[in-house]
Design an enzyme around this catalytic site. Structure first.
Site, short mmCIF file in Angstrom:
data_model
loop_
_atom_site.label_atom_id
_atom_site.label_comp_id
_atom_site.label_asym_id
_atom_site.label_seq_id
_atom_site.Cartn_x
_atom_site.Cartn_y
_atom_site.Cartn_z
N TYR A 37 0.84 -1.21 0.00
CA TYR A 37 0.00 0.00 0.00
C TYR A 37 0.88 1.26 0.00
CZ TYR A 37 -3.94 2.93 1.68
OH TYR A 37 -4.92 3.88 1.84
N LYS A 53 0.96 4.12 -2.86
CA LYS A 53 0.56 5.48 -2.51
C LYS A 53 1.69 6.48 -2.74
CE LYS A 53 -3.75 4.74 -1.34
NZ LYS A 53 -4.83 5.27 -2.18
#
Ligand code: CAA
Length: 248
Positions: A155, A159
């Site tokens: 993640y 991001k």
């Protein structure tokens, strides 16, 4: 304002907590709001619920991890509603786990849905924005892309990658009236955050100087501002909204 004067905004992953708040705020602002979804059953229920609350929002299917699926959705929106003026790349998933146990599938799923999606959707709307001399790309990243988080190698990588994309595309299209920005929310009161074990979530909240989770509508207001013409001079930026959890 007649419908033909209204700008069209597409929000991906619209049926989640943040997406819903953004759709409502942008609708209240006067945009024609188009909502992307992946799960049809959830989306129909969502659309009906919003309709009861006075929001008339069209829903379109695409798997944002799939380039052709995004292309088909954006062509259909162009035929049935018009060209997208504002794209909010909001769709995202988590598949948390310590890296030493992370499977390739969980790496790939998060990179595809959270980062490839930004290419997949933006690539299909950017040329029209350039021709029109106006456009907004708003990428919804995360505090965990700025600082890392135990259990989120996939993640955090996706991001952080979003903002690298923002910086370059912002340079390429600045002279064409198109701005490209990242918003990095901290821990907001969404289902995604509520899925974190309570004990761990409470430890995280204890690290937030404001002492609480953020509200979805607080992020929606920032999206609304970036989409507006008041934000013409903001591009290539990464705007934090995290209650002071990460300051730098
Ligand atoms: N920091 C340091 N060490 C940690 C740790 C942490 N945060 N969490 C676990 N550990 C350690 C444990 O103490 C343990 O150490 P030993 O092996 O020495 O005993 C080891 O790591 C346990 O590892 P496990 O893989 O068994 O960990 P787990 O299964 O108990 O938990 C996890 C792993 C599920 C990822 C858990 O850490 C977690 O939920 N972390 C939070 C993840 C998170 O914040 N996700 C955000 C989701 S919301 C979102 O992403 C929105 C947004 O943008 C903010």
């Amino acid at each position: 304002m007649s419908n033909s004067d209204k700008r069209i905004v597409l929000v991906t992953g619209a049926t989640g907590g943040l997406g819903t708040a953004m759709c409502k705020k942008l609708y209240d602002d006067g945009y024609i709001v188009v909502a992307n979804y992946r799960s049809e059953e959830k989306a129909i229920e969502w659309k009906n619920k919003l309709h009861e609350e006075g929001y008339d929002i069209a829903i379109y299917y695409a798997d944002v991890a799939d380039y052709d699926s995004c292309g088909a959705m954006i062509s259909k929106i162009a035929e049935e509603i018009g060209h997208v003026d504002v794209l909010v790349n909001n769709a995202g998933i988590t598949k948390d786990g310590a890296f030493r146990k992370m499977s390739y599938e969980n790496w790939k799923a998060v990179i595809s849905t959270n980062l490839d999606s930004v290419f997949n959707c933006t690539r299909h709307v950017i040329n029209h924005m350039i021709e029109n001399n106006f456009g907004r790309i708003i990428n919804i990243s995360s505090v965990n892309g700025q600082r890392g988080q135990f259990g989120q190698a996939n993640y955090s990588a996706a991001k952080a990658g979003m903002h690298g994309f923002t910086k370059t595309l912002a340079m390429e299209v600045a002279s064409k009236g198109v701005t490209v920005n990242t918003i990095s929310p901290g821990y907001i009161g969404t289902d995604m955050v509520m899925a974190v074990k309570e004990e761990i979530r409470n430890q995280i909240i204890a690290q937030i100087p404001l002492g609480r989770l953020g509200g979805t509508e607080e992020v929606a207001y920032l999206v609304s501002f970036l989409a507006s013409e008041h934000a013409n001079f903001i591009t290539g930026a990464n705007l934090s909204i995290n209650g002071g959890q990460h300051v730098y």
